[in-house]
Design a protein around this motif. Structure first.
Motif, PDB file in Angstrom:
ATOM      1  N   PHE A  26       0.819  -1.209   0.000  1.00  0.00           N
ATOM      2  CA  PHE A  26       0.000   0.000   0.000  1.00  0.00           C
ATOM      3  C   PHE A  26       0.857   1.266   0.000  1.00  0.00           C
ATOM      4  O   PHE A  26       0.355   2.363   0.258  1.00  0.00           O
ATOM      5  CB  PHE A  26      -0.950  -0.001   1.196  1.00  0.00           C
ATOM      6  CG  PHE A  26      -1.807  -1.233   1.248  1.00  0.00           C
ATOM      7  CD1 PHE A  26      -2.649  -1.557   0.198  1.00  0.00           C
ATOM      8  CD2 PHE A  26      -1.760  -2.085   2.334  1.00  0.00           C
ATOM      9  CE1 PHE A  26      -3.432  -2.706   0.233  1.00  0.00           C
ATOM     10  CE2 PHE A  26      -2.540  -3.230   2.393  1.00  0.00           C
ATOM     11  CZ  PHE A  26      -3.376  -3.537   1.328  1.00  0.00           C
ATOM     12  N   ARG A  66     -12.938  -5.257   0.765  1.00  0.00           N
ATOM     13  CA  ARG A  66     -11.612  -5.861   0.637  1.00  0.00           C
ATOM     14  C   ARG A  66     -11.254  -6.650   1.880  1.00  0.00           C
ATOM     15  O   ARG A  66     -11.765  -6.378   2.962  1.00  0.00           O
ATOM     16  CB  ARG A  66     -10.540  -4.782   0.462  1.00  0.00           C
ATOM     17  CG  ARG A  66     -10.640  -4.086  -0.867  1.00  0.00           C
ATOM     18  CD  ARG A  66      -9.461  -3.253  -1.159  1.00  0.00           C
ATOM     19  NE  ARG A  66      -8.237  -4.038  -1.336  1.00  0.00           N
ATOM     20  CZ  ARG A  66      -7.098  -3.503  -1.728  1.00  0.00           C
ATOM     21  NH1 ARG A  66      -7.017  -2.213  -1.979  1.00  0.00           N
ATOM     22  NH2 ARG A  66      -6.029  -4.249  -1.872  1.00  0.00           N
ATOM     23  N   ILE A  68      -7.588  -7.466   3.748  1.00  0.00           N
ATOM     24  CA  ILE A  68      -6.203  -7.012   3.702  1.00  0.00           C
ATOM     25  C   ILE A  68      -5.400  -7.660   4.830  1.00  0.00           C
ATOM     26  O   ILE A  68      -5.936  -7.995   5.885  1.00  0.00           O
ATOM     27  CB  ILE A  68      -6.111  -5.470   3.774  1.00  0.00           C
ATOM     28  CG1 ILE A  68      -6.770  -4.938   5.048  1.00  0.00           C
ATOM     29  CG2 ILE A  68      -6.749  -4.842   2.533  1.00  0.00           C
ATOM     30  CD1 ILE A  68      -6.633  -3.433   5.239  1.00  0.00           C
TER      31      ILE A  68
END
Length: 85
Positions: A26, A66, A68
């Motif tokens: 990220f 999502r 993660i």
């Protein structure tokens, strides 16, 4: 942002900043604001955690679901978004 606990102990409903501090994937402008819906309790690598939730738009609206995998120490509270009148 809860004042009495750390973002390294995420809970459903928390809004966090996910960026290169949480995981190299990220970094370089690929970060985002994230609302946690679930925290996986299964064992992973030390100090890492699987989170499920939603990527948030600047106005706080959920845009994308999502899952993660992030480092707990890299999690930060998201600032409160401005509210429209």
């Amino acid at each position: 942002m809860p004042a009495s606990r750390s973002p390294a102990d995420p809970r459903p409903g928390d809004e966090l900043i996910i960026d290169g501090r949480a995981s190299v994937q990220f970094a370089a402008g690929r970060g985002f604001r994230f609302r946690v819906t679930t925290v996986d309790k299964r064992w992973t690598y030390q100090d890492w955690v699987w989170l499920s939730g939603y990527v948030l738009a600047p106005d706080g609206e959920a845009r994308e679901r999502r899952e993660i995998f992030v480092q707990r120490d890299g999690l930060r509270w998201a600032p409160t978004p401005p509210r429209h009148r």
